[in-house]
Design a protein around this motif. Structure first.
Motif, PDB file in Angstrom:
ATOM      1  N   CYS A  13     122.528 149.926  97.647  1.00  0.00           N
ATOM      2  CA  CYS A  13     123.223 148.636  97.674  1.00  0.00           C
ATOM      3  C   CYS A  13     124.443 148.666  96.754  1.00  0.00           C
ATOM      4  O   CYS A  13     124.366 149.098  95.611  1.00  0.00           O
ATOM      5  CB  CYS A  13     122.270 147.531  97.226  1.00  0.00           C
ATOM      6  N   CYS A  16     123.568 145.531  93.937  1.00  0.00           N
ATOM      7  CA  CYS A  16     122.518 145.631  92.903  1.00  0.00           C
ATOM      8  C   CYS A  16     122.099 147.066  92.619  1.00  0.00           C
ATOM      9  O   CYS A  16     121.347 147.320  91.680  1.00  0.00           O
ATOM     10  CB  CYS A  16     121.305 144.792  93.280  1.00  0.00           C
ATOM     11  N   CYS A  28     121.271 144.940 102.054  1.00  0.00           N
ATOM     12  CA  CYS A  28     120.231 145.220 101.055  1.00  0.00           C
ATOM     13  C   CYS A  28     119.047 144.258 101.207  1.00  0.00           C
ATOM     14  O   CYS A  28     119.233 143.040 101.228  1.00  0.00           O
ATOM     15  CB  CYS A  28     120.846 145.080  99.670  1.00  0.00           C
ATOM     16  N   CYS A  31     119.070 141.886  97.831  1.00  0.00           N
ATOM     17  CA  CYS A  31     120.096 140.903  97.437  1.00  0.00           C
ATOM     18  C   CYS A  31     121.109 140.610  98.541  1.00  0.00           C
ATOM     19  O   CYS A  31     122.066 139.875  98.307  1.00  0.00           O
ATOM     20  CB  CYS A  31     120.810 141.400  96.179  1.00  0.00           C
ATOM     21  N   GLY A  33     123.405 142.433  99.582  1.00  0.00           N
ATOM     22  CA  GLY A  33     124.692 143.115  99.384  1.00  0.00           C
ATOM     23  C   GLY A  33     124.895 144.160 100.482  1.00  0.00           C
ATOM     24  O   GLY A  33     123.946 144.574 101.160  1.00  0.00           O
TER      25      GLY A  33
HETATM   26 ZN   LIG Z   1     121.114 144.723  96.538  1.00  0.00          ZN
END
Ligand SMILES: [Zn+2]
Ligand SMILES: Cc1ncc(COP(=O)(O)O)c(C=O)c1O
Length: 415
Positions: A13, A16, A28, A31, A33
């Protein structure tokens, strides 16, 4: 710890840093991302060398198969993607006080934009996964690329784009046979609706940045630059930035070649944004957080309120010790004329924003005379003729009459 699967180890990611074994949900799992593909460089290093590339006769993006995340290349588009010309821009360089300026003309791709690089890998991945329907939202170029590259492959292509996209891009989509959904709204709204479509119908999503393989295709441009410059790394690469996926892809490409020991240094990347579509520049120059902007600019391809690969773009600028420049619409139109009239390359507004940014950076003393500088031309000027007409005058209109011609020639001092 990710395990090697051919050359690919898995995904990481960008936000994170957590690792993921696959990209089934595109982003991800922790999160949301964007994900980055992680490679097994020691394994790839054994296959991909300067010698292996020198012997390779393929001049398309597929010459870099060893450094791409595809295991099965059967059925990939046969049109020639990548291998675009790199011109030494002597005249424009001398105007700007640069001794080694190069233009990389990615308008020479099959659908006439840089986006074909992303499309190449995403289409190959969709085929490998056995997908039947691909969908994407686009300011126009990513979509026309997807429509072009999937034509004849038995994939159904469903495109979302803002209704105000330039007519040439819409024409391309329709000619190549995509289902075209024009959204009464902005690119950002079309993007979100397309994500919803994937959620609702399970269509394979190609959205820029959201699909981690778009960045992988785009990185092939850096590989080509290094080879075209005879294994030298440029000092600075100027690129126009909308979602930030091209710039993050370029950075990935240079880092790949560095990790493989094919180059011994890295370039500075310079991101060029339109003045009111400058969310990446703002984030880069402050706390790194992407905040929405109006996105208003004549350069439709970089008209973005919330850049969808903005975090990766900021990271590329920071890690490469580069910088960001913003330009006005007038500066973009003037760069369009200069690039065409000095170097015979006709770029669409977003395609030449890089040159407008370069001009500004030179005026501010941010570029040294003897540096090797590349400006990427990311889209062909015929994509948006209405904008081009704003950069130039009208033709001279006369009757088919020798007298009128004589008068005109005299007033223009042609004879
Ligand atoms: Zn992440
Ligand atoms: C011609 C052109 N230039 C530049 C860009 C910007 O690329 P990105 O959105 O990845 O920053 C695009 C994206 O659509 C484009 O089509």
């Amino acid at each position: 710890m990710l395990k090697s699967n051919g050359g690919v180890l898995g995904f990481k990611c960008i936000r994170c840093g957590k690792e993921a074994p696959d990209a089934k949900n595109y982003v991800c799992p922790s999160c949301s991302g964007n994900l980055d593909v992680v490679y097994d460089y020691p394994a790839i290093k054994k296959k991909l060398t300067r010698a292996s590339l020198t012997k390779n006769a393929d001049t398309s993006v597929w010459r870099y198969k060893d450094m791409l995340p595809i295991a099965d290349y059967r059925g990939v588009p046969i049109v020639h993607i990548g291998g675009t010309p790199l011109y030494k821009a002597e005249r424009l360089g001398s105007d700007l006080g640069l001794s080694s300026l190069y233009l990389k003309d990615d308008g020479r791709n099959p659908s006439a934009s840089f986006k074909d690089r992303a499309g190449s890998v995403v289409v190959a991945k969709a085929l490998e996964l056995g997908e039947r329907t691909v969908t994407g939202a686009s300011t126009g170029n990513a979509a026309s690329s997807m429509a072009c590259l999937t034509a004849g492959l038995g994939l159904r292509t469903i495109i979302f784009l803002p209704e105000k996209a330039p007519v040439a891009k819409i024409a391309q989509l329709l000619v190549f046979g995509a289902v075209v959904i024009a959204v009464k709204g902005t690119y950002d709204q079309a993007f979100d609706l397309c994500l919803k479509a994937t959620e609702m119908f399970g269509w394979y999503n190609q959205n820029t940045g959201h699909n981690p393989f778009t960045r992988e295709g785009k990185k092939t441009c850096s590989f080509e630059l290094v080879e075209q410059l005879a294994w030298r790394c440029p000092d600075k690469v100027f690129v126009s930035v909308g979602d930030g996926n091209i710039i993050s892809g370029l950075w990935k490409g240079f880092k790949d070649f560095y990790a493989l020991g094919l180059i011994d240094r890295l370039p500075q990347l310079v991101g060029v944004q339109a003045e009111k579509s400058d969310a990446v520049k703002r984030a880069f120059e402050s706390d790194g957080v992407i905040r929405p902007v109006s996105g208003d600019t004549i350069a439709d391809s970089i008209s973005v309120s919330v850049p969808r690969d903005g975090e990766a773009a900021v990271r590329a600028l920071r890690e490469s010790k580069g910088f960001a420049v913003s330009v006005t619409d007038d500066e973009i139109l003037s760069a369009m004329r200069d690039t065409a009239r000095r170097e015979s390359v006709f770029g669409e507004p977003a395609g030449v924003a890089s040159v407008a940014g370069l001009r500004k950076a030179c005026a501010q003393g941010l570029v040294k005379r003897d540096e090797t500088v590349v400006a990427l031309i990311t889209g062909n000027g015929l994509k948006d003729v209405a904008s081009a007409m704003k950069a130039v005058g009208k033709p001279h209109l006369i009757s088919p009459d020798a007298g009128e011609l004589k008068a005109l020639a005299s007033s223009l001092k042609l004879a």
